[in-house]
Design a protein around this motif. Structure first.
Motif, PDB file in Angstrom:
ATOM      1  N   ARG A 237      50.248  42.869  35.447  1.00 14.29           N
ATOM      2  CA  ARG A 237      49.067  42.221  36.040  1.00 14.29           C
ATOM      3  C   ARG A 237      48.027  41.870  34.969  1.00 14.29           C
ATOM      4  O   ARG A 237      46.853  42.133  35.123  1.00 14.29           O
ATOM      5  CB  ARG A 237      48.488  43.119  37.130  1.00 14.29           C
ATOM      6  CG  ARG A 237      49.475  43.337  38.273  1.00 14.29           C
ATOM      7  CD  ARG A 237      48.979  44.254  39.358  1.00 14.29           C
ATOM      8  NE  ARG A 237      48.560  45.579  38.922  1.00 14.29           N
ATOM      9  CZ  ARG A 237      49.361  46.587  38.600  1.00 14.29           C
ATOM     10  NH1 ARG A 237      50.667  46.438  38.671  1.00 14.29           N
ATOM     11  NH2 ARG A 237      48.879  47.751  38.223  1.00 14.29           N
ATOM     12  N   TYR A 238      48.460  41.209  33.919  1.00 13.76           N
ATOM     13  CA  TYR A 238      47.649  40.936  32.726  1.00 13.76           C
ATOM     14  C   TYR A 238      46.621  39.828  32.929  1.00 13.76           C
ATOM     15  O   TYR A 238      45.475  39.979  32.556  1.00 13.76           O
ATOM     16  CB  TYR A 238      48.602  40.589  31.579  1.00 13.76           C
ATOM     17  CG  TYR A 238      47.962  40.377  30.235  1.00 13.76           C
ATOM     18  CD1 TYR A 238      47.294  41.400  29.592  1.00 13.76           C
ATOM     19  CD2 TYR A 238      48.074  39.152  29.591  1.00 13.76           C
ATOM     20  CE1 TYR A 238      46.748  41.219  28.340  1.00 13.76           C
ATOM     21  CE2 TYR A 238      47.536  38.968  28.332  1.00 13.76           C
ATOM     22  CZ  TYR A 238      46.868  39.996  27.712  1.00 13.76           C
ATOM     23  OH  TYR A 238      46.332  39.806  26.481  1.00 13.76           O
ATOM     24  N   LEU A 239      47.048  38.689  33.478  1.00 17.07           N
ATOM     25  CA  LEU A 239      46.155  37.546  33.678  1.00 17.07           C
ATOM     26  C   LEU A 239      46.308  37.016  35.096  1.00 17.07           C
ATOM     27  O   LEU A 239      47.386  37.079  35.678  1.00 17.07           O
ATOM     28  CB  LEU A 239      46.482  36.414  32.692  1.00 17.07           C
ATOM     29  CG  LEU A 239      46.175  36.654  31.226  1.00 17.07           C
ATOM     30  CD1 LEU A 239      46.665  35.472  30.399  1.00 17.07           C
ATOM     31  CD2 LEU A 239      44.699  36.880  30.996  1.00 17.07           C
ATOM     32  N   HIS A 240      45.224  36.429  35.601  1.00 16.39           N
ATOM     33  CA  HIS A 240      45.240  35.813  36.928  1.00 16.39           C
ATOM     34  C   HIS A 240      45.716  34.376  36.758  1.00 16.39           C
ATOM     35  O   HIS A 240      44.963  33.499  36.339  1.00 16.39           O
ATOM     36  CB  HIS A 240      43.846  35.883  37.558  1.00 16.39           C
ATOM     37  CG  HIS A 240      43.874  35.735  39.027  1.00 16.39           C
ATOM     38  ND1 HIS A 240      43.607  34.554  39.660  1.00 16.39           N
ATOM     39  CD2 HIS A 240      44.160  36.634  39.998  1.00 16.39           C
ATOM     40  CE1 HIS A 240      43.716  34.724  40.958  1.00 16.39           C
ATOM     41  NE2 HIS A 240      44.051  35.980  41.196  1.00 16.39           N
ATOM     42  N   ILE A 241      46.975  34.136  37.079  1.00 21.60           N
ATOM     43  CA  ILE A 241      47.627  32.856  36.861  1.00 21.60           C
ATOM     44  C   ILE A 241      48.128  32.323  38.193  1.00 21.60           C
ATOM     45  O   ILE A 241      48.762  33.054  38.962  1.00 21.60           O
ATOM     46  CB  ILE A 241      48.816  33.007  35.871  1.00 21.60           C
ATOM     47  CG1 ILE A 241      48.330  33.539  34.521  1.00 21.60           C
ATOM     48  CG2 ILE A 241      49.581  31.701  35.715  1.00 21.60           C
ATOM     49  CD1 ILE A 241      47.435  32.601  33.748  1.00 21.60           C
ATOM     50  N   ASN A 242      47.850  31.053  38.447  1.00 20.98           N
ATOM     51  CA  ASN A 242      48.353  30.382  39.642  1.00 20.98           C
ATOM     52  C   ASN A 242      48.074  31.199  40.910  1.00 20.98           C
ATOM     53  O   ASN A 242      48.926  31.330  41.781  1.00 20.98           O
ATOM     54  CB  ASN A 242      49.851  30.086  39.483  1.00 20.98           C
ATOM     55  CG  ASN A 242      50.353  29.073  40.495  1.00 20.98           C
ATOM     56  OD1 ASN A 242      49.595  28.303  41.067  1.00 20.98           O
ATOM     57  ND2 ASN A 242      51.657  29.085  40.722  1.00 20.98           N
ATOM     58  N   GLY A 243      46.881  31.790  40.950  1.00 15.52           N
ATOM     59  CA  GLY A 243      46.430  32.466  42.158  1.00 15.52           C
ATOM     60  C   GLY A 243      46.782  33.928  42.307  1.00 15.52           C
ATOM     61  O   GLY A 243      46.489  34.517  43.350  1.00 15.52           O
ATOM     62  N   ALA A 244      47.387  34.558  41.297  1.00 18.86           N
ATOM     63  CA  ALA A 244      47.749  35.980  41.411  1.00 18.86           C
ATOM     64  C   ALA A 244      47.758  36.628  40.026  1.00 18.86           C
ATOM     65  O   ALA A 244      47.910  35.945  39.007  1.00 18.86           O
ATOM     66  CB  ALA A 244      49.121  36.134  42.060  1.00 18.86           C
ATOM     67  N   TRP A 245      47.597  37.946  40.004  1.00 21.46           N
ATOM     68  CA  TRP A 245      47.711  38.690  38.754  1.00 21.46           C
ATOM     69  C   TRP A 245      49.181  38.734  38.361  1.00 21.46           C
ATOM     70  O   TRP A 245      50.027  39.125  39.167  1.00 21.46           O
ATOM     71  CB  TRP A 245      47.148  40.104  38.917  1.00 21.46           C
ATOM     72  CG  TRP A 245      45.667  40.075  39.096  1.00 21.46           C
ATOM     73  CD1 TRP A 245      44.972  40.231  40.256  1.00 21.46           C
ATOM     74  CD2 TRP A 245      44.694  39.851  38.075  1.00 21.46           C
ATOM     75  NE1 TRP A 245      43.629  40.110  40.032  1.00 21.46           N
ATOM     76  CE2 TRP A 245      43.424  39.876  38.693  1.00 21.46           C
ATOM     77  CE3 TRP A 245      44.753  39.617  36.705  1.00 21.46           C
ATOM     78  CZ2 TRP A 245      42.240  39.693  37.988  1.00 21.46           C
ATOM     79  CZ3 TRP A 245      43.572  39.434  35.998  1.00 21.46           C
ATOM     80  CH2 TRP A 245      42.344  39.471  36.636  1.00 21.46           C
ATOM     81  N   ARG A 246      49.486  38.296  37.145  1.00 23.42           N
ATOM     82  CA  ARG A 246      50.876  38.156  36.707  1.00 23.42           C
ATOM     83  C   ARG A 246      51.172  39.044  35.492  1.00 23.42           C
ATOM     84  O   ARG A 246      50.341  39.174  34.580  1.00 23.42           O
ATOM     85  CB  ARG A 246      51.168  36.701  36.305  1.00 23.42           C
ATOM     86  CG  ARG A 246      50.776  35.667  37.318  1.00 23.42           C
ATOM     87  CD  ARG A 246      51.739  35.576  38.449  1.00 23.42           C
ATOM     88  NE  ARG A 246      51.284  34.496  39.349  1.00 23.42           N
ATOM     89  CZ  ARG A 246      51.844  34.216  40.476  1.00 23.42           C
ATOM     90  NH1 ARG A 246      52.889  34.893  40.887  1.00 23.42           N
ATOM     91  NH2 ARG A 246      51.384  33.244  41.230  1.00 23.42           N
ATOM     92  N   ASP A 247      52.380  39.588  35.474  1.00 22.66           N
ATOM     93  CA  ASP A 247      52.857  40.357  34.322  1.00 22.66           C
ATOM     94  C   ASP A 247      53.113  39.407  33.156  1.00 22.66           C
ATOM     95  O   ASP A 247      53.537  38.260  33.350  1.00 22.66           O
ATOM     96  CB  ASP A 247      54.168  41.078  34.657  1.00 22.66           C
ATOM     97  CG  ASP A 247      54.012  42.107  35.768  1.00 22.66           C
ATOM     98  OD1 ASP A 247      52.871  42.427  36.150  1.00 22.66           O
ATOM     99  OD2 ASP A 247      55.055  42.599  36.241  1.00 22.66           O
TER     100      ASP A 247
END
Length: 182
Positions: free
Chosen positions: A157-167
C-alpha cells in the motif's frame, strides 16, 4: 541528445502547453499507473501551476525535473523527476518517469534514467537513487533493470494509484560509496 532524436532538459513554464497535450494524449494509457488527476491537470493552466510548484521545489533544493523533447520540434515526449532529495547520511532521492506511448520501446526511458543517475552523482553528489513500480508494471521494472537498478523490497500500500493504495516493488541504484559531502 539522449536517444532517437530526443533531448532531455530542465522543465520550464514554456513547456506547459506541450505537457498538457502529452498528458491528455496519454491519459487513458497511463491511468492504471497514475494517481487520479483532476481534469484541470490536463490543461495548459494546470500544467503551468504544476510547473510553478516544481520550480519552487527546485529552487529550495528538493527536486530536479526534466522534460524529454523531440530535438526537431521541441514537443514533450516524456519527463523525469528526481525528488525527495535528502542530504546528509542518506544522500539520495526518488526518481519517477514516464514516456509517451508513441515513443516507448526505443530505449528512451533507460537512457534518460542513466543520465539522471549521472547528474545525481556528478552534479548533486547523491549516493543512491530509488524508484518504485506497481507490482505488475513489468515494463517499468525492465527499464529500471537496464538502467542499473536492483530490486530491494516490496512496499505494501505504498502509493495511492488509480483510486486505491497499491503495492510497489522498490528499486535502487547505488551511485558510489564515497562519504557524504562535508
Amino acid at each position: 541528445m539522449i536517444v532517437d532524436g530526443v533531448e532531455m532538459r530542465g522543465v520550464g513554464l514554456g513547456d506547459a502547453a506541450g505537457l498538457a497535450e502529452a498528458f491528455a494524449r496519454n491519459r487513458a494509457a497511463m491511468a492504471h499507473v497514475e494517481p487520479v488527476r483532476p481534469d484541470a491537470f490536463y490543461t495548459e493552466r494546470g500544467q503551468r501551476e504544476r510547473i510553478e510548484g516544481v520550480l519552487a521545489e527546485r529552487d529550495a533544493g528538493r527536486i530536479v525535473s526534466y522534460v524529454l523533447v523531440e530535438a526537431a520540434g521541441g514537443a514533450p515526449v516524456g519527463a523525469l523527476n528526481l525528488g525527495s532529495l535528502i542530504r546528509g547520511p542518506l544522500c539520495g532521492g526518488i526518481v519517477g518517469y514516464w514516456v509517451d506511448r508513441a515513443w516507448q520501446g526505443r530505449g528512451l526511458a533507460t537512457a534518460a534514467l542513466e543520465e539522471v543517475c549521472r547528474i545525481a552523482r556528478e552534479e548533486l553528489g547523491l549516493h543512491r537513487v530509488e524508484a518504485g513500480t506497481l507490482v505488475d508494471n513489468l515494463a517499468s521494472q525492465r527499464v529500471l533493470a537496464k538502467a542499473g537498478f536492483e530490486q530491494y523490497g516490496l512496499a505494501p500500500r505504498y502509493l495511492h494509484i488509480n483510486g486505491a493504495w497499491r503495492d510497489h516493488r522498490l528499486f535502487q541504484r547505488i551511485l558510489h560509496d564515497d562519504p557524504p559531502p562535508g
